[in-house]
Design a protein around this motif. Structure first.
Motif, PDB file in Angstrom:
ATOM      1  N   ARG A 160       0.854  -1.203   0.000  1.00  0.00           N
ATOM      2  CA  ARG A 160       0.000   0.000   0.000  1.00  0.00           C
ATOM      3  C   ARG A 160       0.883   1.244   0.000  1.00  0.00           C
ATOM      4  N   ASP A 161       0.286   2.348  -0.427  1.00  0.00           N
ATOM      5  CA  ASP A 161       1.031   3.617  -0.415  1.00  0.00           C
ATOM      6  C   ASP A 161       0.899   4.362   0.911  1.00  0.00           C
ATOM      7  N   HIS A 162      -0.129   4.003   1.670  1.00  0.00           N
ATOM      8  CA  HIS A 162      -0.388   4.720   2.931  1.00  0.00           C
ATOM      9  C   HIS A 162      -0.661   3.716   4.034  1.00  0.00           C
ATOM     10  N   GLY A 163      -0.527   4.202   5.258  1.00  0.00           N
ATOM     11  CA  GLY A 163      -0.862   3.323   6.377  1.00  0.00           C
ATOM     12  C   GLY A 163      -0.218   3.805   7.653  1.00  0.00           C
ATOM     13  N   PRO A 164      -0.311   2.989   8.680  1.00  0.00           N
ATOM     14  CA  PRO A 164       0.287   3.357   9.967  1.00  0.00           C
ATOM     15  C   PRO A 164       1.797   3.565   9.821  1.00  0.00           C
ATOM     16  N   GLU A 165       2.359   4.225  10.789  1.00  0.00           N
ATOM     17  CA  GLU A 165       3.807   4.493  10.757  1.00  0.00           C
ATOM     18  C   GLU A 165       4.591   3.186  10.653  1.00  0.00           C
ATOM     19  N   LEU A 166       5.578   3.192   9.790  1.00  0.00           N
ATOM     20  CA  LEU A 166       6.333   1.950   9.595  1.00  0.00           C
ATOM     21  C   LEU A 166       7.180   1.585  10.805  1.00  0.00           C
ATOM     22  N   LYS A 167       7.555   2.571  11.592  1.00  0.00           N
ATOM     23  CA  LYS A 167       8.356   2.214  12.777  1.00  0.00           C
ATOM     24  C   LYS A 167       7.541   1.322  13.726  1.00  0.00           C
ATOM     25  N   THR A 168       6.220   1.486  13.722  1.00  0.00           N
ATOM     26  CA  THR A 168       5.397   0.629  14.581  1.00  0.00           C
ATOM     27  C   THR A 168       5.022  -0.665  13.867  1.00  0.00           C
ATOM     28  N   LEU A 169       4.868  -0.587  12.529  1.00  0.00           N
ATOM     29  CA  LEU A 169       4.473  -1.803  11.801  1.00  0.00           C
ATOM     30  C   LEU A 169       5.620  -2.804  11.679  1.00  0.00           C
ATOM     31  N   LEU A 170       6.827  -2.277  11.509  1.00  0.00           N
ATOM     32  CA  LEU A 170       7.968  -3.160  11.212  1.00  0.00           C
ATOM     33  C   LEU A 170       8.112  -4.325  12.201  1.00  0.00           C
ATOM     34  N   PRO A 171       8.153  -4.036  13.509  1.00  0.00           N
ATOM     35  CA  PRO A 171       8.290  -5.167  14.442  1.00  0.00           C
ATOM     36  C   PRO A 171       7.080  -6.099  14.397  1.00  0.00           C
ATOM     37  N   LEU A 172       5.903  -5.552  14.027  1.00  0.00           N
ATOM     38  CA  LEU A 172       4.705  -6.397  13.986  1.00  0.00           C
ATOM     39  C   LEU A 172       4.732  -7.329  12.774  1.00  0.00           C
ATOM     40  N   ILE A 173       5.339  -6.879  11.681  1.00  0.00           N
ATOM     41  CA  ILE A 173       5.436  -7.747  10.495  1.00  0.00           C
ATOM     42  C   ILE A 173       6.483  -8.847  10.759  1.00  0.00           C
ATOM     43  N   GLY A 174       7.574  -8.480  11.395  1.00  0.00           N
ATOM     44  CA  GLY A 174       8.586  -9.474  11.781  1.00  0.00           C
ATOM     45  C   GLY A 174       9.644  -9.664  10.689  1.00  0.00           C
ATOM     46  N   ARG A 175      10.829 -10.051  11.108  1.00  0.00           N
ATOM     47  CA  ARG A 175      11.995 -10.056  10.215  1.00  0.00           C
ATOM     48  C   ARG A 175      11.842 -11.015   9.028  1.00  0.00           C
ATOM     49  N   ASP A 176      11.284 -12.217   9.274  1.00  0.00           N
ATOM     50  CA  ASP A 176      11.209 -13.199   8.172  1.00  0.00           C
ATOM     51  C   ASP A 176      10.323 -12.675   7.049  1.00  0.00           C
ATOM     52  N   ARG A 177       9.156 -12.148   7.449  1.00  0.00           N
ATOM     53  CA  ARG A 177       8.230 -11.628   6.423  1.00  0.00           C
ATOM     54  C   ARG A 177       8.826 -10.418   5.716  1.00  0.00           C
ATOM     55  N   VAL A 178       9.490  -9.569   6.489  1.00  0.00           N
ATOM     56  CA  VAL A 178      10.079  -8.364   5.891  1.00  0.00           C
ATOM     57  C   VAL A 178      11.103  -8.776   4.832  1.00  0.00           C
ATOM     58  N   LEU A 179      11.967  -9.732   5.181  1.00  0.00           N
ATOM     59  CA  LEU A 179      12.994 -10.171   4.214  1.00  0.00           C
ATOM     60  C   LEU A 179      12.354 -10.762   2.965  1.00  0.00           C
ATOM     61  N   ALA A 180      11.334 -11.584   3.174  1.00  0.00           N
ATOM     62  CA  ALA A 180      10.673 -12.213   2.022  1.00  0.00           C
ATOM     63  C   ALA A 180      10.005 -11.156   1.140  1.00  0.00           C
ATOM     64  N   ARG A 181       9.333 -10.202   1.748  1.00  0.00           N
ATOM     65  CA  ARG A 181       8.629  -9.181   0.951  1.00  0.00           C
ATOM     66  C   ARG A 181       9.637  -8.298   0.208  1.00  0.00           C
ATOM     67  N   LEU A 182      10.749  -8.032   0.857  1.00  0.00           N
ATOM     68  CA  LEU A 182      11.778  -7.233   0.175  1.00  0.00           C
ATOM     69  C   LEU A 182      12.320  -7.982  -1.046  1.00  0.00           C
ATOM     70  N   ALA A 183      12.239  -9.317  -0.960  1.00  0.00           N
ATOM     71  CA  ALA A 183      12.691 -10.129  -2.097  1.00  0.00           C
ATOM     72  C   ALA A 183      11.593 -10.312  -3.130  1.00  0.00           C
ATOM     73  N   GLY A 184      10.470  -9.662  -2.906  1.00  0.00           N
ATOM     74  CA  GLY A 184       9.365  -9.720  -3.869  1.00  0.00           C
ATOM     75  C   GLY A 184       8.504 -10.948  -3.721  1.00  0.00           C
ATOM     76  N   GLU A 185       8.678 -11.674  -2.609  1.00  0.00           N
ATOM     77  CA  GLU A 185       7.882 -12.896  -2.433  1.00  0.00           C
ATOM     78  C   GLU A 185       6.577 -12.598  -1.714  1.00  0.00           C
ATOM     79  N   VAL A 186       5.553 -13.407  -2.025  1.00  0.00           N
ATOM     80  CA  VAL A 186       4.288 -13.321  -1.286  1.00  0.00           C
ATOM     81  C   VAL A 186       4.547 -13.921   0.084  1.00  0.00           C
ATOM     82  N   ALA A 187       4.450 -13.112   1.118  1.00  0.00           N
ATOM     83  CA  ALA A 187       4.757 -13.617   2.465  1.00  0.00           C
ATOM     84  C   ALA A 187       4.011 -12.825   3.510  1.00  0.00           C
TER      85      ALA A 187
END
Ligand code: GLU
Length: 452
Positions: A425-452
């Motif tokens: 999405r282009d908008h949403g809650p502050e990423l500093k609060t979302l980042l820990p909620l998404i978690g490192r594994d998902r973040v890495l996968a999404r950065l790699a363009g994977e559905v995660a």
């Protein structure tokens, strides 16, 4: 004087914006003055009243926090109304009439044709015993009218100021139907007397009822030797945003549909309706107590307030943005967010217009997301700089500073590609609060363009 008010809906439909406002105003007035609030069901219209509607009304009141000190149901009190009617008959204030609805309609038409007000002509008062016997023998049953005194009627309305009517300008109201059932005009006054109601607060559509009821109060008080005519406050009726009567859109504005379909919060509706049409700015309030503290009939204007759904939803968002986790945790869990934690709530609440919007962010943090990838190389570089866990709200700042230093990207060029990859999405809650909620594994996968 201890203030006693009542909210007296007829259980013939769901509560809508107009009648719930009456409930809120009554409740706040009582709370402001340490008085009592009665919930009375005006259910003598047995054809149209249902238990299901009575239950739904009670549920709406409880949802809003408008709890009651006393409760009554008119259908439990027929014997009392019969006694009051008998006393009025004995005093010569209730008289039998035999006109059919068609005959009454003809009389009204004839008066209107002569540009005269359609006031009942009291023809039935001229009937003798023999006339009545003849009518009854022909199968007619009487309905009973209250004989108004042709005197002045006046009260100082708490909202409308001095009100003045002449008894001679009003039709004698029917109090008892042909089938013997008492009508609202009578039952309401008997109840208000018996329950020592000090203030009758209702919509201005009742002003003419009040004029005749003032005389009825006086008549019953004279017969029974006790009681007092209450004070009255008649609130202007709410209109739709275009000034149209609300009833046309009633279905869409039932309290139930606002709650269940529009996601309106109880305190948003309370604050909106408490302040609509008053001198107070429309703003959210934390509690009914806060609204009660500022309650004053002097703040109510005479103009027609317009219901503005956008303004209500603006308050709704304000209420959610300030809501503590424990006020919503159970509801979030019931919406399928099992195990929801305070950190999630604090992260997403500034972005919500409705509580159910939280589901979207629940999915972003807990369910597979298809990332939006604009520049895979940039994201791969960012992934390489992702800090090790444990993460907290400082992680985002540390990470993006490193990404910025490595790539030279700043501002939107830095944050937007990361947001689009991590949340789709282009908008949403502050990423500093979302980042820990998404978690490192998902973040890495999404950065790699994977559905995660
Ligand atoms: N049952 C009436 C109504 O819903 C009550 C009016 C009153 O407050 O007396 O309009």
């Amino acid at each position: 004087m201890t203030i006693a008010v009542r909210f007296a809906p007829s259980p013939t439909g769901h509560l809508h914006i107009g009648n719930i406002r009456t409930a809120i105003v009554n409740w706040l007035f009582a709370a402001r003055h340490g008085g009592s609030f009665m919930f009375r069901l005006d259910d003598t219209d047995e054809e149209r009243s249902t238990q299901a509607f009575a239950d739904a009304i009670a549920e709406d009141l409880v949802w809003l926090g408008l709890t009651w000190d006393r409760q009554a149901r008119e259908s439990d009190r027929y014997a009392r109304y019969a006694a009051a009617a008998a006393a009025l008959k004995a005093a010569g204030r209730l008289y039998p009439c035999y006109e059919t609805p068609e005959e009454l309609a003809l009389k009204r038409k004839a008066l209107l044709a002569r540009h005269r007000p359609p006031i009942y002509d009291r023809a039935a008062l001229a009937l003798g015993d023999a006339d009545r016997a003849r009518l009854e023998a022909a199968g007619r049953r009487p309905h009973w009218r209250f004989k108004l005194a042709h005197a002045d009627i006046a009260w100082d309305d708490l909202v409308q100021g001095p009100k003045h009517f002449r008894g001679a300008d009003l039709s004698d109201p029917v109090l008892i139907r042909e089938d013997g059932r008492p009508l609202y005009t009578l039952t309401s006054v008997v109840d208000d007397l018996d329950f020592a109601i000090t203030h009758v607060v209702r919509g201005e559509d009742h002003v003419t009822n009040t004029a005749v009821q003032v005389q009825l109060f006086q008549a019953l008080m004279g017969i029974e030797g006790q009681g007092a005519v209450p004070a009255f406050a008649h609130l202007p009726l709410i209109a739709g945003s275009e000034g149209e009567g609300l009833s046309k859109r009633l279905g869409s504005l039932s309290v139930r549909s606002l709650r269940e379909e529009e996601g309106v919060e109880a305190m948003a509706l309370n604050a909106y309706l408490a302040r609509l049409g008053t001198a107070d700015p429309i703003a959210a309030a934390a509690s009914l107590g806060e609204l009660a503290a500022g309650f004053d009939f002097g703040k109510f204007g005479r103009g027609t307030p317009k219901f503005d759904a956008d303004e209500l939803m603006r308050l709704n968002a304000q209420v959610l943005h300030a809501a503590p986790f424990d006020a919503v945790a159970d509801r979030l869990a019931a919406m399928g967010m099992a195990g929801v934690e305070e950190a999630f709530w604090l992260a997403v609440r500034p972005n919500l217009s409705r509580l159910s919007d939280a589901r979207e962010w629940w999915a972003v943090t807990r369910e597979p997301v298809t990332p939006l990838v604009d520049d895979a190389a940039f994201l791969a570089g960012a992934a390489a700089l992702l800090p090790a866990t444990p993460w907290d709200e400082t992680t985002w700042g540390v990470w993006t500073k490193a990404v910025s230093a490595a790539t030279g990207a700043k501002g939107k060029a830095l944050f937007l590609p990361l947001r689009r990859a991590l949340t789709a999405r282009d908008h949403g809650p502050e990423l500093k609060t979302l980042l820990p909620l998404i978690g490192r594994d998902r973040v890495l996968a999404r950065l790699a363009g994977e559905v995660a």
